[in-house]
Scaffold this motif. Sequence first.
Motif, short mmCIF file in Angstrom:
data_model
loop_
_atom_site.label_atom_id
_atom_site.label_comp_id
_atom_site.label_asym_id
_atom_site.label_seq_id
_atom_site.Cartn_x
_atom_site.Cartn_y
_atom_site.Cartn_z
N VAL A 1 23.99 80.28 -31.30
CA VAL A 1 23.70 81.34 -30.10
C VAL A 1 22.23 81.69 -30.38
O VAL A 1 21.39 81.72 -29.40
CB VAL A 1 24.68 82.41 -30.38
CG1 VAL A 1 23.91 83.77 -29.37
CG2 VAL A 1 25.94 81.98 -29.85
N LYS A 2 21.70 81.79 -31.61
CA LYS A 2 20.38 82.18 -31.66
C LYS A 2 19.38 81.22 -31.27
O LYS A 2 18.35 81.31 -30.62
CB LYS A 2 20.16 82.74 -33.22
CG LYS A 2 20.96 83.94 -33.53
CD LYS A 2 20.40 84.60 -34.73
CE LYS A 2 20.89 85.74 -35.12
NZ LYS A 2 20.31 86.25 -36.79
N THR A 3 19.93 80.03 -31.62
CA THR A 3 18.89 78.66 -31.43
C THR A 3 18.90 78.59 -29.84
O THR A 3 17.69 78.34 -29.46
CB THR A 3 19.54 77.50 -31.79
OG1 THR A 3 19.79 77.67 -33.30
CG2 THR A 3 18.77 76.31 -31.48
N MET A 4 19.90 78.74 -29.02
CA MET A 4 19.76 78.68 -27.49
C MET A 4 18.73 79.61 -26.98
O MET A 4 18.15 79.46 -26.00
CB MET A 4 21.17 78.72 -27.05
CG MET A 4 21.99 77.76 -27.13
SD MET A 4 21.37 75.86 -26.57
CE MET A 4 20.52 75.19 -28.21
N LEU A 5 19.09 81.14 -27.45
CA LEU A 5 18.38 81.95 -26.97
C LEU A 5 16.67 81.80 -27.31
O LEU A 5 15.88 82.18 -26.41
CB LEU A 5 18.65 83.49 -27.60
CG LEU A 5 20.18 83.98 -27.25
CD1 LEU A 5 20.42 85.22 -27.84
CD2 LEU A 5 20.23 84.28 -25.72
#
Length: 295
Positions: A161-165
């Motif tokens: 999730v953090k990588t995608m954001l």
Amino acid sequence: MKVLITGSNGQVGTCLVKQLQACPKTEILAVDRNELDITSQSDVVKTVNEFKPHIIINAAAHTAVDKAETEVDLSYAINRDGPLYLAQAAENIGAALLHISTDYVFAGDKEGIYSESDTVNPQGVYGTSKLAGEKAVLEACSRAVILRTAWVFGEEGNNFVKTMLSLAEQRDELGIVADQFGGPTYAGDIAAALITIANDIVKQGNSFDHQYGIYHFSGLPHTSWCGFAQTIFDKAVEQKVLDKAPIVKGINTEDYPTPAKRPANSKLDTQKITETFGIQACDWQRALNQLVDYQ
């Protein structure tokens, strides 16, 4: 209830500490790798014998899947030997051990969903070392619960999730793997599931004995990494975390080669944990409703 938490600074460990701190009549000893090296048997024995927990929750693991292919000794030390030492120490004082494992113990080539009794066949060092840890725990501790999970994400640590954001802020278009399927799982829900089981163990005492063993806990509905990413972006735009969503293009696994092989199918059957403890599968879409906390 006295609870020893290892890996307390990880995704699940952080959630465990926060949630247990809100539980009445609960004493916590939360340790990270700097405070307890679980690969040191003498350190594990000393800590367990001094604190005398009713429950040990092992949230420590070497989870760098690609690095594990070259960091073989380290993977086995953390994923097999550490859990073994915790299991032996737990058995010596009559404590229960709750140990987190992974979908990577399966080959990922099955049609349909994986149940706890399905044949294990890990395809890389990470999965093989985690399976060795499962076996070591079950052999050494008569009061052990193995919780297999998958695709973990949360507000702490590094995750999908953090990588995608982060990537969405940098790029207008992203290629995301669309032929690997599984159930994203919120770290806070894993923590809550473990605490529910821990409470049942303490309340039921010896009558809990037949419920020890392996359980699956992950998210529903099942999706692909590509589908997961699209949902993250849609929710981020709704919540005004992102101004606009990047274009998501589905790619094949072969288009994104990695040192370690990933399971094509990580779909876990969560029926057993629901029937035994009343724990429902993680609603991962609900867990994305506060994406501002992931920034």
